[in-house]
Enzyme design. Structure first.
Site: not given
Ligand code: URA
Length: 433
Positions: A187, A183, A161, A82, A168
């Site tokens: 995930k 966040s 999220d 990620h 956000r």
């Molecule tokens: N990527 C994400 O999944 N969440 C964030 O808050 C910032 C970048």
């Protein structure tokens, strides 16, 4: 317990208990707490911060707000990757087919663009026919069949999220360490991988503008990863200028195809080999990072990575004729040059400002339900430290609206900072946590 009291507590800079955080997450997810109440609380979290315990509690509550996937039927060692986000960040699309071509299973859920940064799902959806919304059974079956599946977040994976991420974005509360940690890690925990490699971007086009904050973010994500028994490695990468040369959805997909055919820029090469070498190591395939880097480059050269990309696109309904022949992609109506007005060396190329120009052109969203304009964006011809002469074309703006295109060209001229002195390029890999 009620939400007014919780908002008041965080507004006054007090610590929230596990029960209060749990109440907020569950009641916001089921719709009892409204968007405006959640916006007030998130703004208070943003301004007053959250300590480690609050951040951990928020992460774990968010992760269990929906399904927690079990990917053990794919492998007992599934690795996830990620990025904390960036401009021109197409690393997932290049690297993960390479990893799959090495026989390491890839089951990855990606996000949409956030603020001025792009999202992998938006890029994938610019390939005609590609389905990013498939059910979990098909997702797992795809990985079992061809070794890779890239999709959007499913409806019931971390629904907290999904709501908070979109909220956000609209209330300008993205750049907060506790909110980013919760966040991303919620995930990752819910997506079922047991090893995680995080690309933590640092610089003008990243949510972390300096290395100290990026290290703080990384340490916290690593700690939560390890607390939940997921080995986690963070690679800090430079995002002072966009990644590669294309910014915008279709334009980036075309660059991805070029990279997988071996025409790859130095920054992208360094990022994919470094992050990829850790993914291979965590998979248990090979511990030697230098050998892993070679394997990555080899599978680009021998065409296996490109073929895996074709297989991925076809398997998810995409029309591979566009990949085989990228000229087929529809082009923006106006392709306008950005011309250098002086001689010198490029000193600065602020990635956040470029990201904002591309959102203004329509490549990203101003509001949650905005449509994306797939074709628009920016192609850079030059990057930091390159020598240019007055009259050179520094890049092109791709626009579907002429006025916006002209405006974008003016903005781009101001974004390119040119000086007489050559400046050395910054390092691309800034550290490992
Ligand atoms: N990527 C994400 O999944 N969440 C964030 O808050 C910032 C970048």
């Amino acid at each position: 317990m009620n939400i007014q009291e919780i908002i008041g507590k965080k507004r006054d800079g007090k610590e929230l208990s596990k029960e209060e955080i749990s109440y907020f997450v569950s009641k916001y997810t089921d719709g009892t707490i409204t968007d405006y109440q959640a916006a007030a609380l998130i703004m208070a979290m943003y301004i007053n911060g959250m300590n480690e315990e609050e951040t951990t509690n928020l992460t774990l509550e968010m992760a269990s707000s929906g399904d927690i996937l079990d990917l053990s039927e794919i492998s007992n060692n599934v690795i996830d990757k990620h990025s904390t986000g960036g401009v021109g960040d197409k690393i997932t699309l290049i690297l993960l087919p390479i990893i799959a071509s090495l026989g390491i299973p890839v089951a990855k859920m990606s996000g949409r663009g956030l603020s001025y940064t792009g999202g992998t799902v938006d890029k994938l959806e610019s390939i005609p026919g590609y389905r990013t919304q498939i059910d979990i059974r098909d997702f797992i079956n795809n990985v079992k069949k061809i070794g890779i599946s890239l999709i959007g977040q499913t409806t019931n994976l971390d629904p907290a999220d999904k709501k908070m991420y979109a909220l956000r974005d609209t209330i300008n509360c993205v750049e907060s360490i506790p909110l980013i940690v919760s966040s991303i890690m919620s995930k990752k925990i819910a997506s079922g991988a047991n090893k995680i490699v995080l690309d933590v971007t640092v610089g003008s086009g990243a949510f972390m503008k300096n290395k100290e904050d990026a290290i703080k973010l990384s340490k916290m994500m690593k700690k939560i990863g390890e607390m939940t028994e997921r080995e986690t490695i963070c690679v800090l990468t430079n995002m002072d200028e966009p990644v590669g040369y294309a910014i915008g959805n279709t334009l980036e997909v075309i660059e991805v195809v070029e990279c997988l055919k071996g025409n790859i820029s130095e920054d992208i090469k360094e990022i994919i080999t470094t992050i990829g070498s850790y993914i291979i190591k965590l998979s248990g395939k090979n511990d030697d990072l230098e050998e892993n880097k070679k394997m990555i480059l080899e599978n680009i050269e021998n065409g296996k990575a490109y073929n895996k990309f074709l297989e991925l696109i076809e398997n998810q309904g995409g029309d591979i004729e566009y990949i085989k022949c990228p000229e087929k992609f529809e082009k923006a109506r106006y392709i306008l040059p950005v011309i250098a007005e002086e001689d010198g060396y490029i000193q600065e190329l602020n990635a956040e400002e470029i990201g904002r120009v591309s959102v203004m052109l329509g490549a990203g969203r101003m509001k949650e339900d905005d449509d994306i304009d797939k074709e628009v964006g920016i192609i850079l011809n030059n990057k930091i430290s390159d020598k240019v002469q007055k009259g050179d074309i520094l890049g092109y703006v791709h626009a579907n609206d002429e006025q916006k295109g002209i405006q974008a060209v003016e903005k781009m001229k101001n974004i390119y900072k040119i000086s007489e002195m050559k400046i050395e390029k910054e390092k691309i890999i800034l550290g490992i946590v």
